[in-house]
Write a protein that holds these residues in place. Structure first.
Motif, short mmCIF file in Angstrom:
data_model
loop_
_atom_site.label_atom_id
_atom_site.label_comp_id
_atom_site.label_asym_id
_atom_site.label_seq_id
_atom_site.Cartn_x
_atom_site.Cartn_y
_atom_site.Cartn_z
N SER A 19 -26.10 -19.21 27.55
CA SER A 19 -27.04 -20.09 26.86
C SER A 19 -27.05 -21.56 27.32
CB SER A 19 -26.81 -20.02 25.36
OG SER A 19 -25.52 -20.51 25.08
N PRO A 20 -25.92 -22.12 27.71
CA PRO A 20 -25.98 -23.57 28.05
C PRO A 20 -27.04 -23.87 29.10
CG PRO A 20 -23.71 -22.86 27.97
CD PRO A 20 -24.54 -21.63 27.80
N PHE A 21 -27.08 -23.04 30.15
CA PHE A 21 -28.06 -23.31 31.20
C PHE A 21 -29.47 -23.29 30.64
CE2 PHE A 21 -31.16 -22.04 34.32
CZ PHE A 21 -30.94 -22.96 35.32
N PHE A 22 -29.75 -22.30 29.82
CA PHE A 22 -31.14 -22.14 29.36
C PHE A 22 -31.50 -23.17 28.30
CE2 PHE A 22 -30.06 -18.22 31.46
CZ PHE A 22 -31.15 -18.08 32.30
N ILE A 23 -30.52 -23.59 27.55
CA ILE A 23 -30.80 -24.67 26.59
C ILE A 23 -31.14 -25.96 27.32
CG2 ILE A 23 -29.74 -26.16 24.85
CD1 ILE A 23 -28.20 -23.59 23.96
N LEU A 24 -30.35 -26.26 28.32
CA LEU A 24 -30.65 -27.46 29.11
C LEU A 24 -32.00 -27.33 29.79
CD1 LEU A 24 -27.19 -28.16 30.76
CD2 LEU A 24 -28.26 -29.43 28.91
N PHE A 25 -32.29 -26.13 30.27
CA PHE A 25 -33.56 -25.88 30.94
C PHE A 25 -34.72 -26.13 29.98
CE2 PHE A 25 -36.89 -22.73 32.01
CZ PHE A 25 -37.29 -23.26 33.22
N LEU A 26 -34.60 -25.57 28.77
CA LEU A 26 -35.67 -25.77 27.80
C LEU A 26 -35.80 -27.24 27.42
CD1 LEU A 26 -35.07 -22.72 25.41
CD2 LEU A 26 -37.01 -23.08 26.94
N THR A 27 -34.67 -27.91 27.30
CA THR A 27 -34.72 -29.29 26.86
C THR A 27 -35.28 -30.21 27.93
OG1 THR A 27 -32.67 -28.76 25.72
CG2 THR A 27 -33.34 -31.07 25.72
N PHE C 95 -22.02 -8.24 34.05
CA PHE C 95 -22.56 -7.54 32.88
C PHE C 95 -24.05 -7.32 33.02
CE2 PHE C 95 -18.88 -9.96 31.42
CZ PHE C 95 -18.11 -8.94 30.91
N LYS C 96 -24.49 -6.16 32.50
CA LYS C 96 -25.92 -5.91 32.42
C LYS C 96 -26.29 -5.90 30.95
CE LYS C 96 -27.38 -3.86 36.64
NZ LYS C 96 -26.12 -3.85 37.42
N PHE C 97 -27.31 -6.64 30.60
CA PHE C 97 -27.75 -6.66 29.20
C PHE C 97 -29.25 -6.90 29.21
CE2 PHE C 97 -25.92 -10.62 30.67
CZ PHE C 97 -26.89 -11.55 30.41
N PRO C 98 -29.94 -6.61 28.13
CA PRO C 98 -31.40 -6.73 28.15
C PRO C 98 -31.83 -8.12 28.62
CG PRO C 98 -30.69 -5.71 26.10
CD PRO C 98 -29.44 -6.15 26.82
N GLY C 99 -32.65 -8.16 29.64
CA GLY C 99 -33.17 -9.44 30.14
C GLY C 99 -32.28 -10.12 31.15
N LYS C 101 -31.56 -9.52 34.26
CA LYS C 101 -32.14 -9.72 35.59
C LYS C 101 -33.21 -10.80 35.56
CE LYS C 101 -31.52 -6.35 39.05
NZ LYS C 101 -31.87 -5.09 39.69
N VAL C 102 -34.09 -10.70 34.57
CA VAL C 102 -35.18 -11.67 34.47
C VAL C 102 -34.63 -13.08 34.32
CG1 VAL C 102 -37.13 -12.41 33.05
CG2 VAL C 102 -36.75 -9.98 33.49
N LEU C 103 -33.63 -13.20 33.45
CA LEU C 103 -33.07 -14.54 33.22
C LEU C 103 -32.42 -15.06 34.50
CD1 LEU C 103 -31.57 -14.08 29.64
CD2 LEU C 103 -33.51 -15.52 30.30
N PHE C 104 -31.76 -14.15 35.22
CA PHE C 104 -31.12 -14.59 36.46
C PHE C 104 -32.16 -15.08 37.47
CE2 PHE C 104 -29.53 -13.64 40.76
CZ PHE C 104 -28.46 -14.51 40.77
N TYR C 105 -33.23 -14.31 37.64
CA TYR C 105 -34.25 -14.73 38.61
C TYR C 105 -34.95 -16.01 38.16
CZ TYR C 105 -33.46 -10.32 41.01
OH TYR C 105 -32.87 -9.30 41.70
N LEU C 106 -35.12 -16.14 36.86
CA LEU C 106 -35.71 -17.39 36.35
C LEU C 106 -34.83 -18.57 36.73
CD1 LEU C 106 -37.75 -18.93 34.52
CD2 LEU C 106 -36.19 -18.50 32.62
N MET C 107 -33.54 -18.38 36.56
CA MET C 107 -32.60 -19.44 36.91
C MET C 107 -32.69 -19.76 38.40
SD MET C 107 -28.53 -19.30 37.01
CE MET C 107 -28.65 -18.67 38.66
#
Lengths: 294, 463, 271
Positions: A19-27, C95-99, C101-107
């Motif tokens: 979550s930290p990465f995505f929170i910073l991303f959203l912010t 780990f594999k969990f829902p989303g 892959k998508v979250l990784f590619y978004l990153m």
């Protein structure tokens, strides 16, 4: 659907971990990203009213010979700089890691120094090495009875100089990446190879290369992303002058067209095209280097 | 305009410097500047997200003192004035003197990085609206600041008309709006472009070598080229690049690339004439190859460059770039007229709470006597002509064989012509100089290069 | 064997000469005065002016305060980044969990946006949060980066799944897998990440320039800029300042690169 929610709930700790990465991303990033998308279909001088121009920015870009020239320059510099550098860096890391090499930490720091050395010093050095009239390299060429090379007067020459600067700055850096990557290869693999009487070269190709694949993917990806955002080297080499022929990269082009000439919407359009170019090449890289990962 | 020395701050190159970063940042600012109705929502959203992230994030960074007190009174009852400047804009001793002169003012002078960075910081602060300084120095980019003049205190309201006669008229006008009703910066220094030359090489070539002789006998660029030809034949030395010649000639022109209505005039006779002159100089073989700063500096130090047009601040740069030529240089009134390249201003931001006190401070800092101090300490040539003949202005420099440089600068400063500037100048200058440079570096045909550059400029302008 | 040794070392030494020269030149410039730098040919040997230059630097800027400011920021940033990036990177790799892959590619995609595009809007967000002039503005936005996560993820792929399964059976929860199992194995990767983070924060210039409002809180890179800009440029003083600001980076590199010593993977990865 219920299964999915259950699955998500079960993995809640993992979501927390990322979550930290995505929170910073959203912010900090989401709004600017959408805004620059919006801007790419506007004409705007930075002060007055915006006018919607549809895809005019894009059509101007694709019809502008300077844009295509910048793309060619960029690809040329990128290939010239990164291809050889990554290969040499890999060999260098492998060699430093060999058990017969003494003074390992000295070599590590020595090769890493270019990355730390301040740009002010680097610029002076490179300008004085590749100068047409007074350059050190031309001096030696003349001493050897050869002709001077006007490095900075031809596109090829300029690209070679810039590629040399980039390779020089990032060779040690990438070698360090590989070097730390080498630590993830179990030593017993090497020992087994040695028992089987493998040569150094065989060890390199049969063990080191395959085991390093994810790390190689990392360096290739990073030099793609970096290579299409080359900016500092051509800019500092030219000093306050406009870039040398053959050295205007896409980011330089974007900055000049957009931010110096105040066509802000246009700059946003260029940056989105750049985004897609990098994305495309990254996907290719991923496909090529990621085969055996799973 | 003219010679760019190794290690120079970009301060004086505002016309040529790419100004990339700061323009970029400015733009991004303006994006946010527009106070949208969703502003509050955005704020609330970011605060919420942030709160969330702070719960997750171990915050190891306290120490947040935001200094929002622009112009507040400090604890001891003094009026606090924050002053941003760059190293070399205003002399430190003058600032000390100001602190003594105004005991009721707590003058907080802060040195910021110079050049484009200073501009970036200033623009962000102005747009951001808070924690800004009261007083700031400004460079040649004051012309762009005039578009946001409402962000600055109108110095005419503070009584600047009273001191106007002290300053050079052309310089004063650079800090005022076109209708002369609004003024945002008091002049500090000017930078007239004069002719730097090696008197020993001139002598050796048998051409006039005394400043007075040169002023009398070398009036036009053609005169200049003729003596250069002789110098080249006798000594092998030249002037700087084809582009420097072009820029200098355009810099002397009362009009450059756009007229006051914003029409493009950069394809007209005055620019083409400068272009042709520069090409002529190149074809005569009297220009140094168009190359990097370090090449040019080495050439100057090795005696391969006998003369170049340079602004008053080039004195110090020349001395550090070419130590081996010490004592061999002189300066003279330039051929073709006088251009200006650089020189700064000092103004007051509208956000200040004490415009009157701030005005008193800047009036003091730019008083003729204090400008003389700046000249002695940094070589910033004053913009107040009344001091030019004062004995303390004498500036004999060993590097220039003890010539009194002030005399030449003073004469030149009074004759400066400045042209109307336009935000699109950068684009035109970059395109023209790049193309002109290729006439030398890539041996391109000059007419073809001209046509291509004009075509490109018009394409850009037509967007 | 010896022939090979000699060959390898010669190869390395030639490389070292190329790598080191500009740095050597920087040191030479900071031990000479300015006229020696511009003399023709330039001086390539050490001079005796270092102390003089050093004093000039100290007279002109508050070097040590800026150094302390920077050290504070850099230590906090690096520590936080190492933790968050390794945690996220490890999670993505194992780990594999829902989303996932998508979250990784978004990153990954966020790395491809020209970073400069986001710089100033981020400044305004900082302003709205009231963080202007605070070190929070320098530290918080950078505590988790796509670069660092991607790096750790690539490295952590080598961790054997059996190892994680065994630890789970022993009662480790997911954080325990990260803390007890992954972290020790990731040491060399963390060392590299520490080096780049440290350098990145150390050399950052534009962002501190716009978010810091108080000269007392300026970082070293900002403070060093104040040495430049006088017209009679004292080049050797600037070079001395530059050199002084580089030394902590070298020390940092030496400290962290010790973690590259092989051997950690043994046992850990054996199946």
């Amino acid at each position: 659907m219920g299964n999915m929610l259950k699955e998500i709930y079960k993995n809640r700790a993992l979501y927390l971990f990322i979550s930290p990465f995505f929170i910073l991303f959203l912010t900090f990033s989401v709004f600017p990203i959408f805004f620059s998308m919006y801007l790419s279909v506007q004409k705007w001088d930075g002060l007055g009213e915006m006018t919607f121009v549809g895809f005019k920015n894009f059509s101007y870009m694709f019809s502008d010979p300077n844009f295509w020239q910048a793309l060619v320059n960029n690809v040329a510099i990128w290939l010239l700089a990164n291809g050889p550098m990554l290969m040499v860096a890999l060999v260098l890391a492998f060699v430093i890691n060999l058990s017969i090499v003494k003074f390992k930490s000295f070599f590590r720091i020595a090769f890493f120094l270019p990355n730390i050395t301040a740009m002010v010093a680097v610029v002076i050095i490179f300008q004085s090495m590749f100068g047409n009239e007074y350059g050190l390299i031309n001096y030696f060429l003349v001493q050897l009875g050869l002709d001077k090379v006007a490095w900075l007067n031809s596109s090829t020459g300029v690209r070679v100089v810039i590629a040399a600067m980039i390779s020089w700055r990032y060779l040690g850096y990438n070698a360090i990446i590989f070097l730390s990557g080498l630590q993830r290869i179990p030593k017993d693999l090497y020992e087994a190879a040695e028992l089987d009487g493998a040569t150094t070269a065989q060890t390199f190709f049969k063990i080191t290369l395959p085991m390093l694949r994810p790390i190689i993917l990392f360096t290739v990806m990073m030099s793609t992303i970096g290579g299409f955002q080359i900016f500092t080297e051509p800019q500092v080499l030219a000093g306050n002058q406009s870039p040398y022929p053959g050295s205007e990269t896409i980011v330089l082009y974007m900055f000049r067209e957009g931010f110096v000439y105040q066509n802000y919407g246009y700059a946003a359009a260029v940056s989105w095209v750049l985004f897609f170019i990098i994305g495309l090449i990254s996907i290719l890289n991923w496909k090529v280097f990621n085969k055996s990962e799973d | 305009m003219v010679v760019k020395f190794l290690g120079k701050s970009h301060k004086r190159h505002w016309k040529f410097a790419p100004r990339l970063a700061e323009n970029l940042m400015w733009y991004l600012f303006l994006i946010f500047k527009k106070p949208g109705e969703n502003n509050m929502k955005r704020k609330r959203l970011s605060v919420a997200l942030l709160a969330l992230s702070l719960v997750l994030v171990v915050s190891a960074c306290g120490k947040s003192t935001s200094n929002n007190s622009a112009g507040n009174e400090s604890a001891d009852g003094k009026i606090k004035l924050k002053f941003w400047y760059w190293n070399g804009a205003v002399s430190d001793s003058t600032i000390e003197a100001a602190k003594e002169k105004f005991p009721n003012i707590d003058l907080q002078a802060e040195k910021l990085p110079s050049g484009g960075d200073f501009l970036t910081k200033l623009k962000t602060t102005i747009t951001g609206g808070g924690s800004g300084p009261d007083i700031v120095t400004m460079d040649g980019w004051i012309s762009t600041m005039l578009s946001y003049k409402e962000k600055f205190v109108n110095l005419y309201d503070q009584g600047a008309r009273d001191i106007q006669p002290q300053y050079l008229d052309w310089k004063w006008k650079l800090g005022t709006s076109a209708d002369d009703k609004y003024m945002i910066g008091l002049p500090i220094d000017v930078a007239p472009v004069v002719m730097y030359y090696r008197s020993d090489l001139f002598e050796q070539a048998g051409v006039p070598s005394k400043p007075e002789e040169l002023k009398e006998q070398v009036k036009t660029w053609d005169d200049y080229f003729n003596i250069l030809k002789q110098i080249k034949d006798k000594t092998g030395a030249t002037t700087t690049s084809i582009v420097d010649v072009f820029s200098s000639i355009v810099g002397q022109s009362p009009q450059t690339y756009f007229d006051t209505e914003g029409n493009y005039i950069g394809d007209q006779a005055h620019v083409k004439a400068a272009w042709d002159q520069a090409v002529k100089a190149y074809q005569m073989g009297i220009t140094f190859p168009f190359s990097s700063d370090s090449e040019r500096n080495a050439a100057i130090n090795n005696g391969e460059i006998a003369t170049f047009p340079g602004a008053s601040w080039a004195v110090g740069d020349l001395a550090s770039a070419a130590p081996d030529t010490k004592g061999k240089w002189n300066i003279a009134y330039p051929p073709g007229g006088v251009g200006n390249q650089g020189g700064s201003f000092i103004g007051i931001l509208k956000s200040t709470k004490h415009p009157q006190e701030a005005y008193e401070v800047i009036k003091f800092l730019t008083s003729p006597d204090n400008l003389v101090k700046g000249y002695k300490e940094f070589g910033n040539y004053p913009s107040t002509p009344e001091v030019y003949s004062k004995p303390e202005m004498e500036n004999k420099n060993e590097f220039f064989a003890n010539q009194d440089l002030s005399v030449v600068f003073g004469e030149a400063a009074k004759d400066v012509k400045v042209a109307h500037t336009d935000p699109r100048d950068d684009m035109v200058i970059t395109t023209l100089t790049k193309s002109l440079g290729s006439v030398d570096a890539q041996k391109k045909d000059s007419e073809k290069a001209w046509a291509e550059a004009q075509e490109q400029i018009k394409r850009q302008l037509s967007r | 064997m010896t022939a090979k040794k000699i060959f390898v070392h010669t190869f390395l030494v030639i490389g070292v000469i190329f790598s080191i020269f500009p740095f050597y030149w920087l040191v030479v410039m900071s031990t000479n005065d300015t006229s020696a730098i511009f003399a023709s040919p330039p001086r390539l040997t050490f001079g005796g002016e270092f102390i003089t230059n050093y004093k000039k630097v100290m007279d002109n800027i508050d070097f040590y305060r800026a150094l302390l400011n920077t050290l504070f920021i850099v230590v906090v940033s690096t520590t936080l980044q190492l933790f968050f990036n390794s945690l996220t990177g490890f999670t993505f790799s194992k780990f594999k969990f829902p989303g996932s892959k998508v979250l990784f590619y978004l990153m990954m995609a966020t790395m491809m946006i020209p970073a400069q595009m986001l710089l100033v809007p981020q400044f305004l967000i900082i302003k709205e949060l009231g963080w202007l002039g605070s070190y929070k503005a320098l530290i918080i936005p950078g505590i988790s980066t796509a670069f660092g996560i991607f790096w750790i993820r690539q490295y952590a792929l080598a961790i054997h799944n059996d190892l994680l399964e065994a630890a789970t059976i022993d009662g480790c929860n997911k954080f325990g897998l990260y803390w007890r199992v992954a972290l020790p194995i990731l040491r060399p990767a963390l060392a590299f990440l520490a080096i780049t983070t440290f350098m990145g924060v150390w050399e950052d210039y534009l962002w501190p320039l716009i978010v810091l409002t108080d000269a007392e809180k300026f970082t070293l890179m900002l403070t060093l800029q104040q040495l430049k800009s006088v017209h009679t440029g004292d080049y050797s003083m600037v070079m001395t300042g530059t050199l002084l600001s580089t030394i902590p980076l070298i020390v940092m590199f030496l400290v962290f690169s010790r973690q590259f010593i092989a051997g950690i993977m043994e046992g850990a990865v054996k199946s």
